[in-house]
Design a protein around this motif. Structure first.
Motif, PDB file in Angstrom:
ATOM      1  N   ARG A 128       0.825  -1.204   0.000  1.00 46.91           N
ATOM      2  CA  ARG A 128       0.000   0.000   0.000  1.00 46.91           C
ATOM      3  C   ARG A 128       0.868   1.267   0.000  1.00 46.91           C
ATOM      4  NH1 ARG A 128      -3.719  -1.777   3.393  1.00 46.91           N
ATOM      5  NH2 ARG A 128      -2.982  -0.621   5.199  1.00 46.91           N
ATOM      6  N   ILE A 129       1.922   1.206   0.799  1.00 45.20           N
ATOM      7  CA  ILE A 129       2.824   2.370   0.868  1.00 45.20           C
ATOM      8  C   ILE A 129       3.463   2.625  -0.508  1.00 45.20           C
ATOM      9  CG2 ILE A 129       4.982   3.200   1.872  1.00 45.20           C
ATOM     10  CD1 ILE A 129       4.160   1.697   4.434  1.00 45.20           C
ATOM     11  N   PHE A 130       3.924   1.543  -1.139  1.00 46.83           N
ATOM     12  CA  PHE A 130       4.562   1.724  -2.446  1.00 46.83           C
ATOM     13  C   PHE A 130       3.597   2.243  -3.501  1.00 46.83           C
ATOM     14  CE2 PHE A 130       8.256  -0.214  -0.750  1.00 46.83           C
ATOM     15  CZ  PHE A 130       9.262   0.356  -1.509  1.00 46.83           C
ATOM     16  N   TYR A 131       2.373   1.782  -3.400  1.00 49.42           N
ATOM     17  CA  TYR A 131       1.358   2.282  -4.320  1.00 49.42           C
ATOM     18  C   TYR A 131       1.236   3.808  -4.174  1.00 49.42           C
ATOM     19  CZ  TYR A 131      -3.267   3.450  -5.974  1.00 49.42           C
ATOM     20  OH  TYR A 131      -4.300   4.070  -6.608  1.00 49.42           O
ATOM     21  N   LEU A 132       1.243   4.265  -2.915  1.00 50.81           N
ATOM     22  CA  LEU A 132       1.118   5.723  -2.695  1.00 50.81           C
ATOM     23  C   LEU A 132       2.336   6.482  -3.211  1.00 50.81           C
ATOM     24  CD1 LEU A 132      -0.581   5.978   0.814  1.00 50.81           C
ATOM     25  CD2 LEU A 132      -1.530   6.616  -1.404  1.00 50.81           C
ATOM     26  N   PHE A 133       3.529   5.906  -3.012  1.00 47.38           N
ATOM     27  CA  PHE A 133       4.735   6.560  -3.540  1.00 47.38           C
ATOM     28  C   PHE A 133       4.603   6.776  -5.046  1.00 47.38           C
ATOM     29  CE2 PHE A 133       7.413   4.487  -0.020  1.00 47.38           C
ATOM     30  CZ  PHE A 133       7.220   5.583   0.794  1.00 47.38           C
ATOM     31  N   ILE A 134       4.187   5.721  -5.722  1.00 46.26           N
ATOM     32  CA  ILE A 134       4.093   5.800  -7.185  1.00 46.26           C
ATOM     33  C   ILE A 134       3.027   6.829  -7.569  1.00 46.26           C
ATOM     34  CG2 ILE A 134       3.488   4.516  -9.297  1.00 46.26           C
ATOM     35  CD1 ILE A 134       4.778   2.037  -7.796  1.00 46.26           C
ATOM     36  N   ARG A 135       1.891   6.767  -6.859  1.00 45.47           N
ATOM     37  CA  ARG A 135       0.814   7.704  -7.193  1.00 45.47           C
ATOM     38  C   ARG A 135       1.241   9.152  -7.016  1.00 45.47           C
ATOM     39  NH1 ARG A 135      -4.486   7.398  -4.144  1.00 45.47           N
ATOM     40  NH2 ARG A 135      -3.883   9.507  -3.653  1.00 45.47           N
ATOM     41  N   HIS A 136       2.067   9.415  -6.009  1.00 46.69           N
ATOM     42  CA  HIS A 136       2.524  10.790  -5.778  1.00 46.69           C
ATOM     43  C   HIS A 136       3.781  11.127  -6.584  1.00 46.69           C
ATOM     44  CE1 HIS A 136      -0.215  12.050  -2.530  1.00 46.69           C
ATOM     45  NE2 HIS A 136      -0.284  10.771  -2.289  1.00 46.69           N
ATOM     46  N   GLY A 137       4.250  10.177  -7.383  1.00 41.43           N
ATOM     47  CA  GLY A 137       5.433  10.416  -8.213  1.00 41.43           C
ATOM     48  C   GLY A 137       6.694  10.625  -7.386  1.00 41.43           C
ATOM     49  N   ILE A 138       6.805   9.879  -6.285  1.00 43.67           N
ATOM     50  CA  ILE A 138       7.967  10.061  -5.393  1.00 43.67           C
ATOM     51  C   ILE A 138       8.938   8.908  -5.556  1.00 43.67           C
ATOM     52  CG2 ILE A 138       8.644  10.001  -2.948  1.00 43.67           C
ATOM     53  CD1 ILE A 138       6.248  11.683  -2.369  1.00 43.67           C
ATOM     54  N   ASP A 171      -1.661  11.691   3.023  1.00 42.52           N
ATOM     55  CA  ASP A 171      -2.358  10.447   2.678  1.00 42.52           C
ATOM     56  C   ASP A 171      -2.009   9.291   3.618  1.00 42.52           C
ATOM     57  OD1 ASP A 171      -3.769  11.493   0.648  1.00 42.52           O
ATOM     58  OD2 ASP A 171      -2.742  10.414  -0.974  1.00 42.52           O
ATOM     59  N   LEU A 172      -0.754   9.298   4.133  1.00 40.00           N
ATOM     60  CA  LEU A 172      -0.326   8.184   4.985  1.00 40.00           C
ATOM     61  C   LEU A 172      -0.799   8.342   6.433  1.00 40.00           C
ATOM     62  CD1 LEU A 172       3.394   7.820   3.777  1.00 40.00           C
ATOM     63  CD2 LEU A 172       1.629   6.064   3.559  1.00 40.00           C
ATOM     64  N   ALA A 173      -1.055   9.599   6.822  1.00 43.51           N
ATOM     65  CA  ALA A 173      -1.230   9.904   8.249  1.00 43.51           C
ATOM     66  C   ALA A 173      -2.431   9.220   8.899  1.00 43.51           C
ATOM     67  CB  ALA A 173      -1.317  11.414   8.449  1.00 43.51           C
ATOM     68  N   THR A 174      -3.445   8.858   8.118  1.00 47.68           N
ATOM     69  CA  THR A 174      -4.595   8.209   8.760  1.00 47.68           C
ATOM     70  C   THR A 174      -4.223   6.812   9.258  1.00 47.68           C
ATOM     71  OG1 THR A 174      -5.269   7.583   6.544  1.00 47.68           O
ATOM     72  CG2 THR A 174      -6.473   9.405   7.556  1.00 47.68           C
ATOM     73  N   GLU A 175      -3.401   6.123   8.528  1.00 47.69           N
ATOM     74  CA  GLU A 175      -3.100   4.739   8.909  1.00 47.69           C
ATOM     75  C   GLU A 175      -1.778   4.539   9.635  1.00 47.69           C
ATOM     76  OE1 GLU A 175      -3.845   1.675   5.814  1.00 47.69           O
ATOM     77  OE2 GLU A 175      -4.720   3.376   4.769  1.00 47.69           O
TER      78      GLU A 175
END
Ligand code: ASP
Ligand code: MG
Length: 424
Positions: A327-337, A366-370
């Protein structure tokens, strides 16, 4: 045929362009010459964009400075009356018109429409100067030929579309030298895109792959690939031969001499990359090629600054590995990081990232909730390939180590300098 690539530093003034012409004129093979924007023009255009987007009329003065810079270079290269000067005026007018007639839309989209002009201006001047010097050179607008997706500012090439167009345009039926832009491309619909900062090396590699070049030569202001940045470690030594694997590891870790994406298209067709100095073109520089290279035996030191280390702990105390990681990696990619280091324990994940402020802030949100999140800004990532105890001591002395990761060939640190440090 051969692909030459000249970066901003090599074309920062009229003298640089004369030097480029001399280097090009000494090459006997057919050439594709890929050129970046002059000097620091890309940075300057980024400032124009920021002012314009925020409605600040200062953008007009900022653009005027860039115009004067290009005008001065072209005045020094061309005699009045041969067309070199007026062409620049016309090309600047196109951007001025765009800026005054458009209300800004999406930032990344506008970035590519505006910042791409640096390469258009530089290549028009360089191509014209080569022609005036008696060489058979043709200017090609790479937009419309190098076709990408529409991920503005970080576009990916569409291979099938690009290959056929590029092969037919760079056919060498009408000239022996083509001059074209690095860094830029366009979508199928004709919107200009860019490939990411410093992306001209990547363009050179893409063209070499598609056109089956014999080699690529990247002309730099350093003598080749060194085993460290000489501004950091002054005893840095040039590496004569480096494997593709070594080069890709070095550039990924932060070695700035070539863009990390450059190696893959060359490796895939076994095309050697020569990194040479435009200041001392008689020297042979570094050759990057397939695995069979001379063993240099030197530790290679790489420092990447402006990093942020983030530690994440799942709020529900679930294990870090597995689902959380994906899930974390998905967010990295989505944010272009871009993630440079990952280290996971039972319930915590540490990552070291390029600190692109805007992107990192929205990622953290985006990460802060979880996850509960702790981070250290302004840290460095230090890597040593082929490390030795002496090399490790040299680099870690005077630094606080926040994270260490070792494999057989590479050691990596996330570190920060101890304030009173007088070491390196
Ligand atoms: N002009 C662009 C930049 O400075 C592309 C390049 O130089 O490779 O990022
Ligand atoms: Mg540049």
């Amino acid at each position: 045929m051969i692909v030459y690539k000249f970066g901003g530093a090599s074309v920062k003034d009229a003298e640089g362009i004369r030097n480029l012409a001399k280097i090009v004129s000494e090459e006997k093979e057919k050439l594709v010459v890929v050129v970046s924007a002059f000097g620091k023009t890309t940075n300057a255009l980024e400032k124009v964009l920021k002012a314009w987007i925020s409605g600040d009329k200062e953008y007009i003065n900022l653009l005027e400075d860039i115009y004067c810079y290009h005008k001065k270079v072209s005045d020094e290269l061309f005699q009045t009356g041969n067309g070199g000067k007026s062409k620049i005026d016309v090309l600047f007018a196109v951007l001025e018109e765009y800026l005054s007639a458009t209300s800004p839309s999406d930032y990344d989209y506008e970035y590519d429409q505006i910042v791409s002009y640096g390469e258009i201006w530089s290549t028009v001047i360089v191509a014209r100067f080569l022609e005036n010097s008696g060489l058979s050179a043709r200017w090609i607008d790479i937009r419309g030929n190098l076709i990408t997706d529409d991920r503005f500012r970080d576009a990916d090439i569409l291979w099938n579309e690009s290959s056929s167009r590029i092969r037919s345009v760079f056919s060498f039926s009408d000239t022996i030298i083509y001059v074209t832009q690095g860094f830029i491309g366009s979508t199928i619909a004709g919107q200009t895109t860019t490939l990411g900062r410093e992306g001209s090396d990547y363009t050179a590699a893409l063209l070499a792959n598609i056109l089956d070049a014999e080699k690529v030569v990247v002309w730099k202001d350093v003598p080749g690939l060194l085993n460290a940045d000489p501004k950091w470690l002054p005893d840095a030594t040039r590496l004569d031969e480096v494997s593709y694997r070594e080069a890709v590891e070095m550039t990924f870790s932060g070695a700035k001499v070539i863009h990390p994406k450059t190696i893959k298209p060359l490796h895939n067709k076994n095309i050697p990359l020569h990194v040479r100095s435009f200041i001392a073109p008689w020297e042979k520089g570094t050759i990057v090629k397939s695995e069979n290279v001379l063993k240099h035996g030197l530790p290679v030191f790489i420092k990447k600054e402006n990093q942020i280390m983030i530690s994440l702990i799942p709020r529900d105390f679930s294990f870090a590995m597995g689902e959380n990681l994906s899930r974390i990696f998905y967010l990295f990619i989505r944010h272009g990081i871009r993630v440079n280091i990952v280290e996971a324990s039972a319930v915590s994940i540490d990552v070291c990232l390029d600190d692109d402020r805007m992107k990192v802030e929205s990622l953290i949100k985006d990460l802060a909730t979880e996850f509960s999140i702790v981070y250290n800004e302004n840290v460095e990532m230090l890597s040593i390939r082929h490390y030795t105890p002496g090399a490790v001591d040299r680099i870690t002395r005077g630094r606080e180590i926040l994270l260490e990761q070792r494999t057989r060939s590479t050691v990596r640190y996330v570190a920060r300098r101890v304030p009173a440090n007088v070491g390196q």
